[in-house]
Design an enzyme around this catalytic site. Sequence first.
Site, PDB file in Angstrom:
ATOM      1  N   GLU A 157     -15.952 -22.863 -41.553  1.00 18.07           N
ATOM      2  CA  GLU A 157     -15.769 -21.804 -40.565  1.00 18.07           C
ATOM      3  C   GLU A 157     -16.270 -20.451 -41.068  1.00 18.07           C
ATOM      4  OE1 GLU A 157     -11.906 -23.632 -38.220  1.00 18.07           O
ATOM      5  OE2 GLU A 157     -11.542 -22.306 -39.914  1.00 18.07           O
ATOM      6  N   ASP A 186      -6.423 -17.566 -47.615  1.00 14.13           N
ATOM      7  CA  ASP A 186      -7.047 -17.496 -46.304  1.00 14.13           C
ATOM      8  C   ASP A 186      -6.977 -16.046 -45.852  1.00 14.13           C
ATOM      9  OD1 ASP A 186      -7.963 -18.304 -43.575  1.00 14.13           O
ATOM     10  OD2 ASP A 186      -7.562 -20.294 -44.387  1.00 14.13           O
ATOM     11  N   HIS A 204     -13.148 -16.743 -44.474  1.00 14.88           N
ATOM     12  CA  HIS A 204     -11.683 -16.632 -44.571  1.00 14.88           C
ATOM     13  C   HIS A 204     -11.291 -15.629 -45.649  1.00 14.88           C
ATOM     14  CE1 HIS A 204     -10.694 -19.978 -41.852  1.00 14.88           C
ATOM     15  NE2 HIS A 204     -11.729 -20.600 -42.356  1.00 14.88           N
TER      16      HIS A 204
END
Length: 530
Positions: free
Chosen positions: A293, A157, A229
């Site tokens: 995301e 991440d 990420h």
Amino acid sequence: MIPHAKLHSDLSVPFELASGATVSGDLADAVRLALPLLDLRPGDSGEIDVRQDAALGAEAYRLTTGSRGVEIVAGGRAGAFYAAQSLHQLLPDASYRFSEQASWPVPGVRIEDAPRFPWRGLHLDVARHFFPKRELLRLIDLMAVHKLNRLHLHLVDDQGWRVESRAYPLLHEVSSHRPRTAVHAHGEPAAYDDVPHGGYYTLDDLAEIGAYARARCVTIVPEIDVPGHASAILAAYPSLGATGERYDVLDRWGISPAILSPLPPTVEFLTTIFDELIGALGETPYVHIGGDEVVLDHWTGSAEIAAYRDSLGLSTSVELQAWFLRRLADALAERGARTVVWDEAFVGGGLRQDTIVMPWRGMGVGRRAAAAGHDVIATPVFPLYFDYAESGSPDEPRAIGDTIALEDVAAFRPAPDDWTDDERARVVGAQAQLWSERVPDARTVDYKLWPRACALAEVAWSGSPAEGFTERLGRHLGRLDAIGVEYRPLAGPHPWQRRRPHRPSEIPMSERMARIEAMTHDPESTRPSL
């Protein structure tokens, strides 16, 4: 616990099972591994007899105990392993502790059991906070006790990369650590601990973890979350990014605009990483590639990426992301692995039909994925995000939100009754997520997972809310005490478990879920916390 097993009492005289007893049969090794504290010995005949019956499912079993000993009939190795776990649950709590010599009475019973779902998972985020190999091996042991069989490891991440790469060594040399970590709660002024944090698993570690898990009927599901990420990756290899700029490994929480480029060098990089992962782990039937995301602004603003998108006959960055994820899924399929994604990737469209979808933003998008013919693993924030607090009390340790109580997990139904039969058939399991922004150490992992993961184990095995769960859980906690699990007591945390007190949320879970589920209808709504 024995979730919804067909349990029949036998009034015969209880059998006395002593450490060092003999176990026989083709699947005897699985029983011995499941019961290491009993120090069972292999032999041609003895107190425990194990037979295979191909008519049973691979994870199904029949367990019969009586005055003449123990008989296990299993469909496969996993069935024998789970039968041994059920046998252990018939013994006193003290049998979960090591002792040099012990003998335990086994009540006379007959159990016929099989799981409702093949995927019964736990997810652990080792990117935000790193947990060393010893903690993963211990977690695998605890999963085995509860008949959980998928360990999903979030390996990368913005805040860290956690795997050795011999092809791209800067990943573990540069991307695996950060100089400090944010410690402020959401909405508070920024504050940092100024303590370096990091770590990674060597490829030899992964080989050991994979083998250890397989022996205990647990499958490791590695996740390389792309194309967003990406701060940690781009701290080591900025040329793989959409802009070429260098990023630092992120020291705060939330989402970064850092994004990998979709150009061929990135695909080559990721397929090399897949080869290293699979080569180390061994048999790897599933690989998770994230897709969640993603902030697509840098793709849209790049003339080179726009030209590449046009050359592929695509119109938008969303379509390009779908193409990129499908290209990776094709590469994984060539390597014998099915791709798993978060629900944003499904909403963006273009997935391979065999791609498995995890609908974290709610079961509404999960139903749409199932209706579209994708296998689905139930992973909704409510009630399966275990980084949320068990109550809205400031006595809880710091959490991202509240409240997801033990009772909420126990009442969850992964394949809802109002879905069609075809949609329900597409639900292959359920999985709880433990994101680690607010989980800095292994003791907090214990607190967050247990006993909520006990409820998950029941629901994932039985498929419906756990009947009589509270009563059986009360008995089961004695086993966790014997094993040494620092779980959350049913009445609330011990005084020493109240570190970094929780800031209770003013937003009810129902409102939070309504907001994120509404976002699933917009393919470009992929950045809820930027």
